[in-house]
Enzyme design. Structure first.
Site, PDB file in Angstrom:
ATOM      1  N   LEU A  30       0.702  -1.305  -0.481  1.00  0.00           N
ATOM      2  CA  LEU A  30      -0.582  -0.520  -0.042  1.00  0.00           C
ATOM      3  C   LEU A  30       0.828   1.056   0.126  1.00  0.00           C
ATOM      4  CD1 LEU A  30      -2.531  -0.749   2.462  1.00  0.00           C
ATOM      5  CD2 LEU A  30      -2.990  -1.303  -0.062  1.00  0.00           C
ATOM      6  N   GLY A  31       1.974   1.158   1.055  1.00  0.00           N
ATOM      7  CA  GLY A  31       2.785   2.430   0.733  1.00  0.00           C
ATOM      8  C   GLY A  31       4.333   1.981   1.492  1.00  0.00           C
ATOM      9  N   GLY A  33       8.189   4.418   3.231  1.00  0.00           N
ATOM     10  CA  GLY A  33       8.236   5.486   3.529  1.00  0.00           C
ATOM     11  C   GLY A  33      10.087   5.046   3.934  1.00  0.00           C
ATOM     12  N   GLY A  34      10.048   6.017   4.412  1.00  0.00           N
ATOM     13  CA  GLY A  34      11.468   6.196   5.222  1.00  0.00           C
ATOM     14  C   GLY A  34      12.197   4.697   5.748  1.00  0.00           C
ATOM     15  N   VAL A  38       4.315  -0.545   4.606  1.00  0.00           N
ATOM     16  CA  VAL A  38       2.730  -0.984   4.542  1.00  0.00           C
ATOM     17  C   VAL A  38       1.831  -1.978   3.476  1.00  0.00           C
ATOM     18  CG1 VAL A  38       0.325  -0.542   6.099  1.00  0.00           C
ATOM     19  CG2 VAL A  38       2.166   0.725   5.800  1.00  0.00           C
ATOM     20  N   ASP A 152       4.283  13.974  14.613  1.00  0.00           N
ATOM     21  CA  ASP A 152       4.876  14.024  12.762  1.00  0.00           C
ATOM     22  C   ASP A 152       3.164  13.761  12.484  1.00  0.00           C
ATOM     23  OD1 ASP A 152       6.118  13.594  11.061  1.00  0.00           O
ATOM     24  OD2 ASP A 152       6.338  11.669  10.357  1.00  0.00           O
TER      25      ASP A 152
END
Length: 465
Positions: A30-31, A33-34, A38, A152
């Site tokens: 789905l995604g 990041g750093g 996910v 965040d």
């Protein structure tokens, strides 16, 4: 970390049928990041869809840093699992993969992020933004009452599912009572949504979350964040030293945003006042005066009753006790005042250094980071100049050191620049040091261009004193 969503961008990979803990079958990515990725997954025991967060640790990290990354993911699981609120993503489980890496299993929010919505449809009307702000404020109250600061908050971490607004990604949350997992001087957060105290390296409290909430709502109503710049360093400088540009489309939400984005944490609104203001805007009414957003003043102290003549005989003993107590309080007050003065002086010096950086303009390279150094007064800049694949691609130490020298020589206030001869030292990266003389204080105290061979980068690092 990208938000947990089902619609929006199409999955970019599949899970190849991988099963975690004997029950969670990965379906699609789905995604990313750093710190990880996910996945949408299927819980085969309960026959339901879930989201699974994977920690991706770079291979070059040593064991100590690797343990810190894993501890951060564990802390996220603990932080979110301890919260029960419809506006906070629900954590179901924490499992370990075959390679020892941890995974967090959580609810799959069937919606898109606020960031995706703004990119697709543009800015939102003030009343709708106020509604989102109310839901986020309610979720933040629950987290803050549990001693958790998110740190965040940004549009990408706000998920929209019908009428539900969900705050996700507690990956860098500060949990009251937990030992810090942040290395000295490390910067955690998303630059455009980091509060001034985060940028300055100061203590982060619930007030920092309110600032980030204000930046998120500003972005939603204006279609852009309150602070922008050519790079991370420029954004940090703007946040630390400037006020945001007055919003053009906020209407009745403008005084709320102005109060939330105050650089002084003590001047930001208390939750009750903020809730009342957002409610008025959400209902289409005009907000109250901005001054009502500040914490209420303390009520006046009533006068002491006059004592009778009989009680005056006790005054000698009482006055002696009061004198001793006063002396102790005076000593404490003096100590506190000295500490406060030193802290203020350190902040002033740091602000002067940040202003000096602003005068230098755009710093060479990319992925620029600013750090407040251990002495709490100076600022260090680190920037990736280039990343090379081979020795012939032009990204070499000598050429980059020459480019940095030429850049410094074009800056106002720089009197001279000297490139020192290369030196060979054991257990260090190949580097070239520069001596930069400025016309006035604050001065540039150290400049090093070094070849980070481990990551195949040429790095620039300099410190303003």
């Amino acid at each position: 970390m990208e938000p947990l969503r089902q619609d929006g961008p199409r999955p970019v990979a599949d899970g190849d049928g991988q099963v975690l803990a004997g029950r969670y079958r990965l379906v699609s990515l789905l995604g990313r990041g750093g710190m990880g990725a996910v996945w949408r997954a299927h819980d085969e025991q309960l026959d339901r869809e879930v989201a699974v967060k994977e920690l991706r640790v770079p291979e070059h990290l040593d064991d100590a840093v690797r343990r810190t990354w894993i501890a951060r993911l564990d802390r996220e699981a603990r932080a979110a699992a301890g919260l029960r609120h419809p506006g906070i993503v629900t954590v179901h489980d924490r499992v370990t993969g075959d390679d020892g890496r941890p995974w967090i299993v959580m609810e799959l929010v069937r919606g898109r992020s606020l960031d995706d919505l703004l990119k697709a449809e543009g800015r939102l009307p003030p009343a709708a933004v106020a509604q989102i702000g109310l839901r986020l404020l309610d979720a933040l109250r629950t987290a803050h009452q549990a001693g958790i600061t998110h740190r965040d908050i940004k549009p990408a971490n706000v998920l929209l599912e019908n009428d539900r607004v969900v705050l996700t990604d507690f990956g860098i949350a500060a949990v009251e009572g937990d030992a810090t997992l942040t290395g000295t001087g490390a910067v955690l957060g998303t630059p455009a949504y980091m509060s001034p105290e985060q940028v300055r390296g100061q203590e982060v409290t619930a007030a920092a979350d309110l600032w980030s909430l204000g930046a998120t709502l500003y972005t939603a109503v204006e279609g852009r964040p309150p602070f922008e710049g050519a790079g991370t360093g420029a954004i940090f400088i703007a946040i630390a030293t400037q006020d945001p540009a007055p919003p053009a489309h906020a209407g009745p939400l403008e005084p709320v945003l102005r109060a939330l984005l105050h650089r002084d944490p003590s001047q930001r609104p208390v939750p009750d006042s903020l809730h009342a203001q957002l409610t008025r805007v959400a209902q289409g009414g005009a907000p109250a005066q901005p001054t009502l957003l500040l914490p209420p003043a303390q009520p006046p102290v009533p006068p002491l009753p006059r004592r009778s003549a009989r009680s005056r005989k006790k005054k000698v003993v009482l006055l002696a006790l009061v004198a001793a107590t006063t002396a102790l309080m005076l000593a404490i007050t003096v100590t506190w005042a000295v500490t406060a003065i030193r802290e203020r002086q350190g902040n002033q010096r740091y602000e002067a250094n940040v202003s000096a950086l602003a005068e230098l303009g755009t710093i060479p390279g990319h992925s620029t980071e600013l750090r407040r150094t251990y002495d709490n007064t100076t600022v260090e800049v680190e920037s990736t100049l280039c990343e090379y694949e081979s020795v012939d691609d032009g990204c070499n130490l000598q050429s980059q050191a020459t480019a940095v020298v030429n850049w410094f020589r074009t800056q106002n206030g720089v009197r001279s620049v000297l490139l020192k001869p290369p030196t060979e030292e054991p257990n260090t990266y190949p580097s070239r040091s520069l001596v930069v003389l400025t016309q006035s204080s604050p001065r540039i105290t150290e400049v090093i261009v070094y070849d980070d061979e481990h990551d195949h980068k040429i790095m620039l690092s300099f410190t303003v004193g």
